[in-house]
Design an enzyme around this catalytic site. Structure first.
Site, PDB file in Angstrom:
ATOM      1  N   ASP A 388      15.699 -12.173  16.831  1.00 50.12           N
ATOM      2  CA  ASP A 388      15.024 -13.753  16.465  1.00 50.12           C
ATOM      3  C   ASP A 388      13.935 -13.470  15.149  1.00 50.12           C
ATOM      4  O   ASP A 388      13.672 -12.222  14.702  1.00 50.12           O
ATOM      5  CB  ASP A 388      13.956 -14.019  17.623  1.00 50.12           C
ATOM      6  N   GLU A 391      14.737 -14.888   9.615  1.00 47.02           N
ATOM      7  CA  GLU A 391      15.032 -15.511   8.508  1.00 47.02           C
ATOM      8  C   GLU A 391      14.692 -14.734   7.100  1.00 47.02           C
ATOM      9  O   GLU A 391      15.265 -15.059   6.138  1.00 47.02           O
ATOM     10  CB  GLU A 391      14.346 -16.965   8.351  1.00 47.02           C
ATOM     11  N   ASP A 482      15.189 -23.544  17.505  1.00 44.62           N
ATOM     12  CA  ASP A 482      14.185 -24.261  18.238  1.00 44.62           C
ATOM     13  C   ASP A 482      14.244 -25.894  18.411  1.00 44.62           C
ATOM     14  O   ASP A 482      13.623 -26.524  17.486  1.00 44.62           O
ATOM     15  CB  ASP A 482      12.796 -23.926  17.863  1.00 44.62           C
TER      16      ASP A 482
END
Length: 560
Positions: A388, A391, A482
């Site tokens: 997670d 990015e 999300d």
């Protein structure tokens, strides 16, 4: 559309001496702006075998197909440049052409009349109008009125804006919708979903990139051709196709046991349970908090006896803790992303552990270091890994952190564009974060995949990643991040998963039930009808996991 009108006014529209060649198989065409651009093009990271993109082949109908298939449908790209950008235009395509693709981007299944950005971002609680999300797929599918199908790949890792207005496909590398008003130090891309600005200095300007046009008789044939280029996903473990239960976070160990026992008591299917960040000690990767999980090996063994697999989250941020051996080994081996102006210093940022550094996954030595952390950790029985925040995304949890961090990092929530990567030559060689931001998560998944193979050579690795790039399916599944608990969220998740599939990623899913609240009343996460509707859809998706935020009384239970 007005953005593109004014942008185009600044481009030199004099036709360039474009080059074209056939690659891979019949009816796949590579176009470059000119011979120099072709010679200088960066290696392909999307292709499973980068050399295939650069190797011309011949077939007898090449000119005929170019003139009878591509030209009549206006599928020949036009290249033009400005001092700071490259623009590629294809079209106008025939009336009634339908556009798809662009990976998980928010919105409808049909991509007509949209403008999206390929820049991996972390826009928590996004809606259908969000301009960019966690994964970048610079790939557009055009289904023509006669049933034929065309795929267009803008093969660049740099930031890209993609428009499908007025039956045209327009790629603009490095657009500047804010007019370049920020100071040079603040001209970094936003990883939080806001405005995107860029540095105009030449080291950060994206070089000319090739455009690959795939022509096929049907969408099915197009997907086969795309797979020839970007590869196919490895077979996942069988359990990964089942249902998973997750929350941010299940702690302590007794709570996890309670959740699993309730599923079993009610004879409900449960194949895997997920450990969000609170399983860790001080958010240090590969380090169990033994106050919450006294004996991880015993806990996981008990889960396995109930036929439940255990997946743990592992983020890229490495806590700057001088007493932590993992951090010290990374320092000693020089595996972290470097500052732009001093390559001896590691680039810092704040994530869940606080002050952190970031492995440079574009470099083989860093990937080997990362992979080597897994065998001892996996030996306690962990079944899969959840990557997670890759990015990469930053967070600022306290006002003190905001005051003591560079303004641009706080504002834009990702690494500076000028941060330095010591990338392998087959990825493009040393370069800026502007070049490698979009593939950071992909290369992290690659390193994690190697780590799981080292840990259990006879088992199929399973990795779930939030960030990705065209081709990252070779290492990991994706989920859509999300999302929010609304009916729109349900509908959009179906479009996202289908467009993921049409962009080469067949193994994806959404947080069933929604991660964040989706209405002003603040109770949509507890709406049983909404959850039931989402479960009815979500259980049919390739990756199926119920996940939500919060482990407090304010968030109603999703567990039976």
């Amino acid at each position: 559309p007005s953005l593109f009108f004014f942008e185009c006014l600044f481009f030199c529209l004099i036709p360039s001496p474009m080059t074209v060649m056939n690659i891979l198989c019949d009816k796949i065409f590579r176009f470059d702006m000119d011979p120099s651009a072709q010679a200088k093009a960066l290696p392909s990271i999307s292709f499973a075998n980068a050399s295939l993109r650069d190797t011309p082949r011949t077939y007898s109908k090449f000119e005929q197909d170019l003139n009878t298939l591509l030209r009549p449908h206006n599928l020949i790209p036009t290249f033009s440049t400005s001092p700071t950008s490259q623009l590629v235009t294809i079209g106008p395509l025939p009336d009634s052409t339908s556009f798809y693709g662009l990976g998980e981007q928010a919105g409808e299944l049909l991509r007509n009349e949209t403008t999206k950005g390929c820049w991996n971002s972390d826009p928590a609680g996004y809606g259908k109008d969000q301009p960019r999300l966690y994964a970048a797929h610079p790939w557009v599918v055009a289904v023509l009125p006669d049933g034929a199908c065309c795929g267009i790949l803008a093969d660049t890792t740099f930031h890209l804006q993609v428009s499908t207005h007025n039956r045209r496909i327009i790629f603009i590398a490095n657009p500047d919708p804010e007019g370049g008003s920020a100071s040079e130090e603040d001209k970094v891309y936003d990883s939080g979903g806001g405005s995107n600005q860029y540095v105009e200095s030449s080291p950060l300007r994206p070089p000319a990139f090739p455009v690959i046009v795939f022509y096929a008789s049907s969408p099915q044939q197009l997907m086969k051709k795309l797979a020839m280029a970007v590869g196919t996903m490895p077979m996942p473990p069988k359990w990964a196709l089942g249902f998973g239960q997750s929350r941010y976070s299940y702690i302590p160990e007794s709570r996890v046991r309670e959740v699993v026992a309730t599923f079993r008591k009610n004879d409900l299917p449960l194949d895997h349970v997920w450990m969000d960040i609170d399983w860790m000690e001080d958010y240090k990767n590969w380090t169990w908090d033994t106050k919450k999980f006294k004996s991880p090996s015993s806990f996981i063994r008990d889960m396995h006896e109930q036929n439940v697999k255990v997946i743990t989250i592992i983020d890229p941020a490495i806590k700057c803790d001088p007493s932590w051996a993992v951090y010290q080994s990374g320092l000693a081996q020089g595996v972290f992303v470097k500052e732009a102006h001093d390559l001896e210093n590691d680039q810092h940022g704040n994530v869940w552990p606080g002050d952190s550094v970031f492995p440079d996954f574009t470099h083989a030595a860093a990937r080997r270091w990362w992979a080597a952390q897994h065998p001892e950790f996996m030996a306690v029985g962990v079944d899969g890994v959840w990557n997670d925040m890759n990015e990469p995304s930053l967070v600022y949890l306290t006002e003190d952190l905001r005051k003591n961090s560079p303004t641009n990092l706080v504002k834009y929530r990702t690494l500076p564009l000028k941060a330095h990567h010591r990338a392998d030559m087959d990825l493009g060689g040393p370069g800026s974060h502007a070049q490698y931001h979009n593939v950071y998560g992909m290369q992290m998944s690659r390193a994690s995949y190697d780590g799981l193979l080292q840990s259990n050579p006879h088992k199929r690795p399973f990795i779930l990643s939030r960030a990705g790039y065209l081709g990252s399916h070779r290492y990991a599944a994706n989920w859509t991040g999300d999302n929010v608990a609304t009916r729109e969220g349900i509908d959009m998740s179906v479009a996202q998963i289908l467009n993921f599939g049409l962009s080469g990623q067949p193994f994806s899913g959404a947080d069933i039930g929604g991660f964040f609240q989706g209405d002003d009343k603040g109770d949509s996460l507890g709406d049983p009808v909404l959850f039931a509707k989402w479960m009815g859809v979500g259980c049919l998706t390739p990756f199926a996991r119920a996940h939500t935020c919060g482990n407090t009384d304010k968030i109603p239970p999703r567990e039976p």
